[in-house]
Design an enzyme around this catalytic site. Structure first.
Site, PDB file in Angstrom:
ATOM      1  N   ASN A 195     154.314  89.710  76.742  1.00 42.08           N
ATOM      2  CA  ASN A 195     155.521  89.322  77.471  1.00 42.08           C
ATOM      3  C   ASN A 195     155.813  90.462  78.441  1.00 42.08           C
ATOM      4  OD1 ASN A 195     158.044  88.613  78.379  1.00 42.08           O
ATOM      5  ND2 ASN A 195     159.095  89.030  76.437  1.00 42.08           N
TER       6      ASN A 195
ATOM      7  N   LYS B 193     157.855  90.610  80.813  1.00 44.07           N
ATOM      8  CA  LYS B 193     159.266  90.697  81.235  1.00 44.07           C
ATOM      9  C   LYS B 193     159.337  90.882  82.753  1.00 44.07           C
ATOM     10  CE  LYS B 193     160.385  92.345  76.665  1.00 44.07           C
ATOM     11  NZ  LYS B 193     161.302  93.086  75.804  1.00 44.07           N
TER      12      LYS B 193
ATOM     13  N   HIS C  98     164.122  83.890  74.383  1.00 41.48           N
ATOM     14  CA  HIS C  98     164.016  85.338  74.163  1.00 41.48           C
ATOM     15  C   HIS C  98     165.422  85.924  74.046  1.00 41.48           C
ATOM     16  CE1 HIS C  98     163.174  89.558  74.728  1.00 41.48           C
ATOM     17  NE2 HIS C  98     161.934  89.285  74.370  1.00 41.48           N
TER      18      HIS C  98
ATOM     19  N   GLU D 112     166.695  88.463  75.214  1.00 39.60           N
ATOM     20  CA  GLU D 112     167.259  88.939  76.487  1.00 39.60           C
ATOM     21  C   GLU D 112     167.855  87.771  77.281  1.00 39.60           C
ATOM     22  OE1 GLU D 112     163.709  91.015  77.702  1.00 39.60           O
ATOM     23  OE2 GLU D 112     164.028  92.429  76.057  1.00 39.60           O
TER      24      GLU D 112
ATOM     25  N   GLU E 155     161.662  87.927  66.474  1.00 37.86           N
ATOM     26  CA  GLU E 155     161.854  89.223  67.127  1.00 37.86           C
ATOM     27  C   GLU E 155     163.232  89.774  66.764  1.00 37.86           C
ATOM     28  OE1 GLU E 155     159.160  89.522  70.834  1.00 37.86           O
ATOM     29  OE2 GLU E 155     161.015  88.566  71.454  1.00 37.86           O
TER      30      GLU E 155
ATOM     31  N   GLY F  89     161.947  96.862  72.148  1.00 35.87           N
ATOM     32  CA  GLY F  89     162.010  97.939  73.126  1.00 35.87           C
ATOM     33  C   GLY F  89     162.636  99.220  72.603  1.00 35.87           C
TER      34      GLY F  89
ATOM     35  N   SER G 111     158.555  96.153  69.312  1.00 40.80           N
ATOM     36  CA  SER G 111     157.881  97.458  69.200  1.00 40.80           C
ATOM     37  C   SER G 111     156.561  97.379  68.431  1.00 40.80           C
ATOM     38  CB  SER G 111     158.815  98.502  68.572  1.00 40.80           C
ATOM     39  OG  SER G 111     159.952  98.680  69.399  1.00 40.80           O
TER      40      SER G 111
END
Ligand code: PGA
Length: 251
Positions: A9, A11, A96, A98, A168, A174, A214
């Site tokens: 991904n 991003k 996701h 985000e 996730e 991250g 991560s």
């Protein structure tokens, strides 16, 4: 047997030229490596058609990172599922954290996106996961169950069978702080049970459930060794061929 999958991904990273070079790099590496899993890269909308031209789709799958919740029309700046499909991409990352957090994507919106993706023969890679507070207050299993039920459990069994899930934990994305393999396994086994209760054992056993947050070459093998962890959704470590391939070859 469910598929083992490692998906990148990217991003909002790489310009078009950098993205093409990275995709070529992954494609070349796959030509020279025996891998034991399916490999997918999730790239920005602007890159999809060009990346599709430089990869061998029999070895490397292509995903968009989102799609609109409408088919077409006056939605300035949006990119629809039919548009994504027309680039040659066959997967789309949906839900996701985000997108949920920064762009207000609710389960209701995601339900629509999942349906549009499926109608356009795109395989959703559907993300779920709790925030740190929910991990710490012990509600994380219920939170993830609700995310799955709300967005996906109106699907027919036939359609649900097409979905790839990605667990996730938001606190691991991250942050460098990976869930332990045992934490991932607990959640993945729980998710499989939730699916089995709704759609039966066969579909639950067929569903690939990826871990994301991560994941790196140094921890991938331990995570992927767990019986219910079927691969990874990889952010930061997918931006370099070497680290991405280090995870792909952890299988
Ligand atoms: P990360 O991101 O690997 O950089 O933690 C994973 C993701 O958000 O998909």
């Amino acid at each position: 047997m469910r598929k083992k999958i490692v998906a990148g991904n990217w991003k909002m990273n790489t310009n078009l030229q950098e993205g093409i070079a990275l995709a070529k790099g992954v494609n070349d590496a796959l030509n020279n490596t025996n891998v034991n899993c399916d490999v997918i890269i999730g790239v920005p909308f602007t890159h999809l058609a060009s990346v599709n031209d430089v990869i061998d789709s029999s070895k490397l799958g292509l995903a968009a990172e989102n799609c609109a919740d409408h088919k077409s029309g006056a939605y300035t700046g949006e990119v629809s599922a039919p548009m994504v499909a027309s680039t040659g991409a066959t997967y789309v990352i949906l839900g996701h954290s985000e997108r949920r957090q920064y762009y207000g994507e609710t389960s209701e919106i995601l339900k629509t996106k999942v349906n549009l993706a499926l109608e356009n023969n795109l395989t959703p890679i559907f993300c779920i996961g709790e925030v740190l507070e929910e991990r710490e207050n012990g509600s994380y299993l219920e939170v993830v169950k609700a995310q799955i039920e709300e967005a996906l459990f109106e699907l027919s069994a036939e359609d649900f069978d097409k979905i790839i899930l990605a667990y996730e934990p938001v606190w691991a994305i991250g942050t460098g702080k990976t869930a332990t393999a045992d934490q991932a396994e607990e959640m993945h086994a729980f998710i499989r049970g939730v699916i089995a209760a709704k759609y039966g054992e066969t579909i639950a056993e067929n569903t690939s459930i990826l871990y994301g947050g991560s994941c790196k070459p140094s921890n991938a093998a331990e995570l992927f060794a767990k019986p219910n962890v079927d691969g990874g959704l990889i952010g930061g470590a997918s931006l370099e061929v070497e680290s991405f391939m280090g995870i792909v070859t952890a299988f």
